[in-house]
Write a protein that holds these residues in place. Structure first.
Motif, mmCIF file in Angstrom:
data_model
loop_
_atom_site.group_PDB
_atom_site.id
_atom_site.type_symbol
_atom_site.label_atom_id
_atom_site.label_comp_id
_atom_site.label_asym_id
_atom_site.label_seq_id
_atom_site.Cartn_x
_atom_site.Cartn_y
_atom_site.Cartn_z
ATOM 1 N N VAL A 136 43.920 35.923 39.120
ATOM 2 C CA VAL A 136 43.859 34.852 38.122
ATOM 3 C C VAL A 136 44.129 33.507 38.787
ATOM 4 C CG1 VAL A 136 44.921 33.917 36.022
ATOM 5 C CG2 VAL A 136 44.501 36.374 36.219
ATOM 6 N N ALA A 137 45.142 33.445 39.629
ATOM 7 C CA ALA A 137 45.539 32.184 40.265
ATOM 8 C C ALA A 137 44.480 31.649 41.226
ATOM 9 C CB ALA A 137 46.859 32.366 41.000
ATOM 10 N N ALA A 138 43.619 32.522 41.744
ATOM 11 C CA ALA A 138 42.596 32.097 42.696
ATOM 12 C C ALA A 138 41.489 31.272 42.049
ATOM 13 C CB ALA A 138 41.997 33.317 43.386
ATOM 14 N N LEU A 139 41.407 31.319 40.735
ATOM 15 C CA LEU A 139 40.342 30.600 40.028
ATOM 16 C C LEU A 139 40.746 29.168 39.706
ATOM 17 C CD1 LEU A 139 39.309 33.400 37.543
ATOM 18 C CD2 LEU A 139 38.120 32.719 39.616
ATOM 19 N N GLU A 140 39.752 28.387 39.369
ATOM 20 C CA GLU A 140 40.011 27.026 38.905
ATOM 21 C C GLU A 140 40.765 27.106 37.576
ATOM 22 O OE1 GLU A 140 39.333 24.115 40.452
ATOM 23 O OE2 GLU A 140 38.656 25.341 42.138
ATOM 24 N N PRO A 141 41.651 26.143 37.290
ATOM 25 C CA PRO A 141 42.459 26.205 36.065
ATOM 26 C C PRO A 141 41.671 26.392 34.775
ATOM 27 C CG PRO A 141 43.313 24.523 37.516
ATOM 28 C CD PRO A 141 42.019 25.016 38.135
ATOM 29 N N ASP A 142 40.487 25.808 34.673
ATOM 30 C CA ASP A 142 39.723 25.949 33.431
ATOM 31 C C ASP A 142 39.075 27.332 33.289
ATOM 32 O OD1 ASP A 142 37.990 25.322 35.550
ATOM 33 O OD2 ASP A 142 36.485 24.482 34.205
ATOM 34 N N GLN A 143 39.004 28.106 34.376
ATOM 35 C CA GLN A 143 38.431 29.446 34.328
ATOM 36 C C GLN A 143 39.497 30.534 34.162
ATOM 37 O OE1 GLN A 143 36.384 29.527 38.059
ATOM 38 N NE2 GLN A 143 34.533 28.609 37.213
ATOM 39 N N ARG A 144 40.752 30.190 34.326
ATOM 40 C CA ARG A 144 41.831 31.181 34.285
ATOM 41 C C ARG A 144 41.994 31.889 32.946
ATOM 42 N NH1 ARG A 144 46.072 27.668 37.857
ATOM 43 N NH2 ARG A 144 44.934 27.926 39.815
ATOM 44 N N PRO A 145 41.850 31.206 31.798
ATOM 45 C CA PRO A 145 42.019 31.933 30.536
ATOM 46 C C PRO A 145 41.063 33.112 30.370
ATOM 47 C CG PRO A 145 42.147 29.585 30.128
ATOM 48 C CD PRO A 145 41.713 29.759 31.560
ATOM 49 N N LEU A 146 39.816 32.955 30.825
ATOM 50 C CA LEU A 146 38.864 34.065 30.724
ATOM 51 C C LEU A 146 39.258 35.217 31.642
ATOM 52 C CD1 LEU A 146 35.487 32.143 30.460
ATOM 53 C CD2 LEU A 146 36.710 33.370 28.669
ATOM 54 N N MET A 147 39.707 34.904 32.842
ATOM 55 C CA MET A 147 40.148 35.951 33.759
ATOM 56 C C MET A 147 41.418 36.608 33.231
ATOM 57 S SD MET A 147 39.446 37.626 36.401
ATOM 58 C CE MET A 147 39.955 38.378 37.918
ATOM 59 N N ALA A 148 42.300 35.811 32.630
ATOM 60 C CA ALA A 148 43.525 36.371 32.052
ATOM 61 C C ALA A 148 43.168 37.370 30.963
ATOM 62 C CB ALA A 148 44.411 35.254 31.495
ATOM 63 N N ARG A 149 42.154 37.065 30.202
ATOM 64 C CA ARG A 149 41.704 38.011 29.177
ATOM 65 C C ARG A 149 41.202 39.295 29.827
ATOM 66 N NH1 ARG A 149 36.941 37.158 24.729
ATOM 67 N NH2 ARG A 149 37.438 39.007 23.506
ATOM 68 N N GLY A 150 40.549 39.159 30.971
ATOM 69 C CA GLY A 150 40.027 40.326 31.677
ATOM 70 C C GLY A 150 41.099 41.222 32.271
#
Length: 139
Positions: free
Chosen positions: A60-74
């Motif tokens: 999750v942390a490796a992604l850009e901040p605006d993409q993290r919520p979607l990865m967090a959902r994953g």
């Protein structure tokens, strides 16, 4: 009171939502404290559980901040599996206590809205406005 499954979903969403943010350190420590209270200091499997959480958080942390919520959902499902193995669905009080500890630290489940429309029949054209619309079915 919510069902144990609902509580696990809430706890996993809050943990996943904290991943990649400044709140992750506190969230992780709360989990470690609860894990050790339930199983004891240095319990079998602690290192493996923490390693799994660490790898999920790094993804999750490796992604850009605006993409993290979607990865967090994953990553909510693997986090929920970890929590279920640690707390068990037969311990709703423990799960609720953990959720309360996360809320006290400001960790909340990210809200991602989704809209589904089914069973509609349209005669003529349909205008859909908005960003990121996914329209399924044959055209």
């Amino acid at each position: 009171m919510s069902t144990p499954t609902d509580l696990l979903v809430t706890a996993s969403a809050a943990m996943a939502g904290a991943m990649g943010t400044d709140a992750w350190g506190y969230t992780r420590q709360s989990f470690v404290d609860f894990f050790r209270r339930r199983r004891g200091e240095g319990a079998e499997g602690e290192a493996e559980v923490l390693a799994r959480l660490h790898s999920l958080e790094q993804a999750v942390a490796a992604l850009e901040p605006d993409q993290r919520p979607l990865m967090a959902r994953g990553v909510q499902v693997p986090v929920r599996e970890i929590l279920a193995s640690c707390f068990g669905e037969d311990q709703p009080e423990a799960i609720q206590e953990f959720i309360d500890a996360l809320k006290a630290q400001g960790a909340e489940a990210p809200v991602i809205a989704q809209q589904t429309v089914t069973g509609n029949f349209a005669l003529g054209g349909i205008n859909v406005a908005g960003r990121d619309n996914n329209l399924g079915g044959a055209r």
